[in-house]
Design an enzyme around this catalytic site. Structure first.
Site, PDB file in Angstrom:
ATOM      1  N   SER A 129      17.744  30.647  21.189  1.00  0.00           N
ATOM      2  CA  SER A 129      17.607  32.076  21.475  1.00  0.00           C
ATOM      3  C   SER A 129      18.881  32.042  22.542  1.00  0.00           C
ATOM      4  O   SER A 129      19.241  31.087  23.178  1.00  0.00           O
ATOM      5  CB  SER A 129      16.345  31.988  22.279  1.00  0.00           C
ATOM      6  OG  SER A 129      16.365  33.192  22.929  1.00  0.00           O
ATOM      7  N   TYR A 156       8.917  28.601  28.012  1.00  0.00           N
ATOM      8  CA  TYR A 156       9.462  29.101  26.658  1.00  0.00           C
ATOM      9  C   TYR A 156      11.138  28.928  26.890  1.00  0.00           C
ATOM     10  O   TYR A 156      11.565  28.122  25.830  1.00  0.00           O
ATOM     11  CB  TYR A 156       9.259  30.562  26.435  1.00  0.00           C
ATOM     12  CG  TYR A 156      10.036  30.984  25.073  1.00  0.00           C
ATOM     13  CD1 TYR A 156       9.878  30.506  23.920  1.00  0.00           C
ATOM     14  CD2 TYR A 156      11.195  31.992  25.538  1.00  0.00           C
ATOM     15  CE1 TYR A 156      10.672  30.965  23.009  1.00  0.00           C
ATOM     16  CE2 TYR A 156      11.982  32.380  24.735  1.00  0.00           C
ATOM     17  CZ  TYR A 156      11.898  31.972  23.300  1.00  0.00           C
ATOM     18  OH  TYR A 156      12.765  32.467  22.372  1.00  0.00           O
ATOM     19  N   LYS A 160      13.704  25.696  24.762  1.00  0.00           N
ATOM     20  CA  LYS A 160      14.706  26.024  23.899  1.00  0.00           C
ATOM     21  C   LYS A 160      15.988  25.031  24.339  1.00  0.00           C
ATOM     22  O   LYS A 160      16.650  24.591  23.552  1.00  0.00           O
ATOM     23  CB  LYS A 160      15.280  27.451  23.744  1.00  0.00           C
ATOM     24  CG  LYS A 160      14.042  28.230  22.999  1.00  0.00           C
ATOM     25  CD  LYS A 160      13.957  28.252  21.465  1.00  0.00           C
ATOM     26  CE  LYS A 160      12.940  28.779  20.886  1.00  0.00           C
ATOM     27  NZ  LYS A 160      12.318  28.190  19.582  1.00  0.00           N
TER      28      LYS A 160
HETATM   29  C1  UD1 Z   1      12.498  38.145  25.124  1.00  0.00           C
HETATM   30  C2  UD1 Z   1      12.859  37.018  25.681  1.00  0.00           C
HETATM   31  C3  UD1 Z   1      13.507  36.288  24.383  1.00  0.00           C
HETATM   32  C4  UD1 Z   1      12.680  36.132  23.433  1.00  0.00           C
HETATM   33  C5  UD1 Z   1      12.019  37.385  22.937  1.00  0.00           C
HETATM   34  C6  UD1 Z   1      11.444  37.471  21.772  1.00  0.00           C
HETATM   35  C7  UD1 Z   1      13.650  36.750  27.817  1.00  0.00           C
HETATM   36  C8  UD1 Z   1      14.756  36.960  29.063  1.00  0.00           C
HETATM   37  N1  UD1 Z   1      14.002  37.194  26.639  1.00  0.00           N
HETATM   38  O1  UD1 Z   1      13.300  39.215  24.920  1.00  0.00           O
HETATM   39  O2  UD1 Z   1      13.908  34.982  24.924  1.00  0.00           O
HETATM   40  O3  UD1 Z   1      13.365  35.357  22.262  1.00  0.00           O
HETATM   41  O4  UD1 Z   1      11.585  38.092  24.019  1.00  0.00           O
HETATM   42  O5  UD1 Z   1       9.916  37.133  22.097  1.00  0.00           O
HETATM   43  O6  UD1 Z   1      12.581  36.351  28.296  1.00  0.00           O
HETATM   44  N2  UD1 Z   1      10.841  46.735  27.115  1.00  0.00           N
HETATM   45  C9  UD1 Z   1      10.409  48.186  27.608  1.00  0.00           C
HETATM   46  N3  UD1 Z   1       9.074  48.412  27.409  1.00  0.00           N
HETATM   47  C10 UD1 Z   1       8.277  47.423  26.650  1.00  0.00           C
HETATM   48  C11 UD1 Z   1       8.795  46.377  26.196  1.00  0.00           C
HETATM   49  C12 UD1 Z   1      10.101  45.908  26.469  1.00  0.00           C
HETATM   50  O7  UD1 Z   1      11.122  48.975  28.436  1.00  0.00           O
HETATM   51  O8  UD1 Z   1       7.163  47.849  26.328  1.00  0.00           O
HETATM   52  C13 UD1 Z   1      12.417  46.559  27.469  1.00  0.00           C
HETATM   53  C14 UD1 Z   1      12.384  45.251  28.136  1.00  0.00           C
HETATM   54  O9  UD1 Z   1      12.403  45.560  29.613  1.00  0.00           O
HETATM   55  C15 UD1 Z   1      13.794  44.906  27.776  1.00  0.00           C
HETATM   56  C16 UD1 Z   1      13.995  45.285  26.361  1.00  0.00           C
HETATM   57  O10 UD1 Z   1      12.849  46.478  26.291  1.00  0.00           O
HETATM   58  O11 UD1 Z   1      14.812  45.622  28.540  1.00  0.00           O
HETATM   59  C17 UD1 Z   1      13.779  44.335  25.059  1.00  0.00           C
HETATM   60  O12 UD1 Z   1      12.373  43.701  25.578  1.00  0.00           O
HETATM   61  P1  UD1 Z   1      11.844  42.583  24.585  1.00  0.00           P
HETATM   62  O13 UD1 Z   1      11.678  43.103  23.273  1.00  0.00           O
HETATM   63  O14 UD1 Z   1      10.537  42.080  25.298  1.00  0.00           O
HETATM   64  O15 UD1 Z   1      12.899  41.321  24.540  1.00  0.00           O
HETATM   65  P2  UD1 Z   1      13.721  40.602  25.635  1.00  0.00           P
HETATM   66  O16 UD1 Z   1      12.779  40.598  26.808  1.00  0.00           O
HETATM   67  O17 UD1 Z   1      14.857  40.730  25.524  1.00  0.00           O
END
Ligand code: UD1
Length: 357
Positions: A129, A156, A160
């Site tokens: 990842s 997690y 990795k």
């Molecule tokens: C996270 C993990 C990554 C993991 C992936 C899959 C980290 C830094 N990253 O990615 O390692 O492989 O999950 O499980 O820990 N967001 C919103 N509202 C929501 C959900 C998300 O605004 O309800 C935003 C988050 O703040 C982020 C973006 O959407 O900026 C992507 O979030 P998400 O899909 O959870 O992925 P990551 O955090 O990038």
């Protein structure tokens, strides 16, 4: 004629299931393995429906050496493995670190032990990842494979990083091993058949499943976590990659490991000894384009024509401000590129969600 038998662990999971289809489409014979800890049994039948033929499947927990070993006894002609079986929720890993280390590390140790002890062709594609990079410094964006790794904050993420260390040390020690670590950015979307896709249990933690569930009326609104980041519109930036494009990269990685190629020693400070063997490959898998949360939300509304109520909410703890891939190495060495337009990807996620209502 089959191109060879590939073991696929975590085969019923989100990325695993899409990779299963693509490996079969590319002419590999696949033995799927899963314990359904975080996936559904009917995924196996759905794969059969997509392929139009029966598949090989073994219900097994990879962290149990005895039962995992039986798969190798039964399928002695395995020539490579794609290893997905792992837990992946950042928050849950902080609450249950031992479960994460057992599932993610012990399974990998078992896999390496079984591959090398059986003197099988020890070719392993590992599901890693972009979390291994942490929050990259601005000068490292877009992020290439030789960017410095930052200490991860969650079990997690650490699992990795540890897994990559274990694999790179093993490559140095065991000359029959070849490993390709694939560092995914943010996989999204679903198969065009809408028969397989992401199946979050409970309230989704990831953005796109939350978006599609909100659009479907299961959640009343989406929280956009933070609009005060140092980015053009204030929301976080990620590199969202279509899961089918990602799945195809695994086929290219297996093709590469099964060919007799060796890599040039890479300029990768952390893994120098492994890189020198020429049997250790790392690729970033992303599109090369960063998209903000708000851009993704508006893209979804535009692509589907469906309303998506959202609110700006406080930042989510532990979130990285911005990260996107430099995928040039994968293009150059694997001949792979993620090129499905984001509108099509978001529509595929929505089409999948509609089947779940
Ligand atoms: C996270 C993990 C990554 C993991 C992936 C899959 C980290 C830094 N990253 O990615 O390692 O492989 O999950 O499980 O820990 N967001 C919103 N509202 C929501 C959900 C998300 O605004 O309800 C935003 C988050 O703040 C982020 C973006 O959407 O900026 C992507 O979030 P998400 O899909 O959870 O992925 P990551 O955090 O990038």
């Amino acid at each position: 004629m089959s191109k060879g038998k590939i073991l696929l662990t975590g085969a019923a999971g989100y990325i695993g299931s899409h990779t299963w289809v693509e490996l079969c489409n590319a002419g590999y014979e696949v033995v799927g393995v899963d314990n359904f800890y975080n996936s559904e049994r009917d995924v196996v039948e759905r794969i059969e429906k997509i392929l139009g033929r029966p598949v090989l499947f073994e219900e097994t927990d990879c962290s149990c050496p005895e039962s995992f070993g039986k798969v190798f006894q039964k399928h002695q002609d395995i020539v490579g493995a794609v290893h997905f079986a792992a837990c992946k929720a950042v928050g849950e890993s902080i609450e249950k670190p031992l479960m994460y280390y057992r599932n993610n590390i012990v399974s990998l140790l078992n896999l390496i032990t079984l591959m090398k002890d059986k003197a099988l062709k020890a070719n392993i594609v590992f599901s890693s990842s972009c979390t291994v990079y942490g929050q990259p410094d601005k000068e490292h964006l877009p992020i290439a494979e030789n960017a410095p790794l930052k200490r991860s904050l969650s079990p997690y993420g650490k699992s990795k990083q540890m897994a990559e260390e274990i694999l790179s040390d093993s490559v140095v020690a065991y000359p029959q091993m070849k490993v390709c670590a694939l560092r995914y950015f943010n996989p999204i979307g679903a198969h065009p058949s809408a028969l397989i896709g992401e199946l979050p249990r409970g309230v989704p933690q990831n953005l796109v499943p939350f978006v599609t569930q909100t659009a479907a009326g299961i959640r009343d609104h989406l929280n956009v976590f933070g609009n005060d980041y140092n980015t053009p519109d204030g929301s976080c930036i990620r590199d969202y990659i279509y899961v089918v494009d990602l799945a195809k990269a695994h086929v290219k990685a297996i093709d590469k490991l099964l060919s007799n190629c060796i890599s040039k020693a890479e300029d990768e400070p952390t893994y120098t000894e492994a890189a020198k063997t020429g049997r250790w490959f790392i690729y970033n898998l992303g599109t090369g384009k960063g998209l903000s949360v708000l851009e993704l939300v508006n893209g979804f509304i535009k692509a589907t024509g469906v309303d998506l109520p959202y609110q700006i909410a406080p930042r989510r703890q532990g979130d990285i401000e911005q990260v996107w891939a430099d995928p040039k190495k994968a293009e150059l060495e694997l001949g792979w590129k993620a090129d499905t337009p984001i509108e099509d990807v978001l529509r595929s996620a929505w089409n999948w969600q509609k089947t779940l209502k």
